[in-house]
Design a protein around this motif. Sequence first.
Motif, PDB file in Angstrom:
ATOM      1  N   VAL A 307       0.837  -1.205   0.000  1.00 36.01           N
ATOM      2  CA  VAL A 307       0.000   0.000   0.000  1.00 36.01           C
ATOM      3  C   VAL A 307       0.868   1.249   0.000  1.00 36.01           C
ATOM      4  O   VAL A 307       0.602   2.216  -0.740  1.00 36.01           O
ATOM      5  N   GLU A 308       1.928   1.209   0.825  1.00 36.27           N
ATOM      6  CA  GLU A 308       2.839   2.347   0.860  1.00 36.27           C
ATOM      7  C   GLU A 308       3.512   2.540  -0.500  1.00 36.27           C
ATOM      8  O   GLU A 308       3.675   3.676  -0.985  1.00 36.27           O
ATOM      9  N   SER A 309       3.908   1.407  -1.123  1.00 33.68           N
ATOM     10  CA  SER A 309       4.533   1.493  -2.454  1.00 33.68           C
ATOM     11  C   SER A 309       3.567   2.072  -3.468  1.00 33.68           C
ATOM     12  O   SER A 309       3.942   2.910  -4.309  1.00 33.68           O
ATOM     13  N   LYS A 310       2.277   1.634  -3.409  1.00 35.22           N
ATOM     14  CA  LYS A 310       1.270   2.160  -4.331  1.00 35.22           C
ATOM     15  C   LYS A 310       1.097   3.662  -4.144  1.00 35.22           C
ATOM     16  O   LYS A 310       0.974   4.426  -5.115  1.00 35.22           O
ATOM     17  N   GLN A 311       1.064   4.046  -2.851  1.00 39.86           N
ATOM     18  CA  GLN A 311       0.923   5.478  -2.571  1.00 39.86           C
ATOM     19  C   GLN A 311       2.106   6.263  -3.132  1.00 39.86           C
ATOM     20  O   GLN A 311       1.938   7.351  -3.701  1.00 39.86           O
ATOM     21  N   GLN A 312       3.315   5.697  -2.972  1.00 40.96           N
ATOM     22  CA  GLN A 312       4.497   6.362  -3.526  1.00 40.96           C
ATOM     23  C   GLN A 312       4.431   6.424  -5.044  1.00 40.96           C
ATOM     24  O   GLN A 312       4.779   7.442  -5.669  1.00 40.96           O
TER      25      GLN A 312
END
Length: 359
Positions: A307-312
């Motif tokens: 999720v953090e990667s997607k947000q980035q």
Amino acid sequence: MEQWIREYIRASGAPDITYLRAALTTTPPDQLLQLITTTRGSKLYTALLLAISRDHSEVAHLLLTPLRGIADELLFEKYEVGYTAMHCAVEKGDRKSVELMLHTVSSRRKYKLIAEQDWWCWTALTVAAERGYAEIIETLLIKLSVEQRVSLLKIQDINLYTAPHRAARCGHTTVLQSMLTSVLPHTVSTLLSMKNCVARTPLEEAQRQASKGSVELLKSWKQPVLAAHAATYQKFATLQEADKLKSKALTNQEKELAESKQQIVALQETDNRKTAELTNQKEDLAALKEADSQKAEELANQREELVESKQQIVALLEANNRMTADMAAILERINRLDIYLRTPTATDETGDQLHEPLG
């Protein structure tokens, strides 16, 4: 163990044997016999003798049942006046315990157990004759050979009384009948001619006590009644044969019981193995659940990271779109400047070309 059993018997007039049965059935026979015969209570009472003296035949049965063939030492233990458990059971008229002890003791020592004497040289047969227990007399004599019966009936106490003397003295006619019909005719005269310390025969003792039935019975043996005696002896032999069949049936039942116990032990072992396997499976399942929990936790962490990667990535895409838009605007302005620079619009007074302002 033996001390506990004695206290258990003393604790109640009619003890609940449920817990006692559980304790005795879980103790190996050899260990149980050792515990019972190596510990003494007050006045040298063993647990067996105490149980019989208190009329707890069920407790005596529980003590003796697992000890068949190995309990000779216990059965020959004596109370302070020379009484054995057999003496005590006969005195109480406890035929069940008498039968159980005769079934428990080894075959070669049955006669010795019955013939065991106390301080006054009384045998179990003497006690039964004195008390008038005809059924117990039959029970004792049936277990013996004819020679052993004669030998037992000849035993004299400290006053030279035989068992027939005691029965005649007390007027127990039925007891006399049982004893005399248990031996061969030619031995009866020998038994009836024996004299006690005051030189009296059994007939003379019966006459002295004015026991009419006993006197008539003893006098009849002086007559030629061999045919009648043969018939009564045959009856006794029939009883003995029935007793042998009963003993054989009881032995078969014990064998079946032993086999059943072995099957129960085998089933218990199987159940223990299955229980152990189930325990291992539960442990394996718990380990799998723990591993699954760890994997689930790792997966949750990976999802959070994703999720953090997607947000980035979304942030980078938005930044890229803004940069693309800015670059498009710059390119458009460059194109416009280039067109402006390449296209003349007017000439000033000096003849130079004029351009539109870039704005």
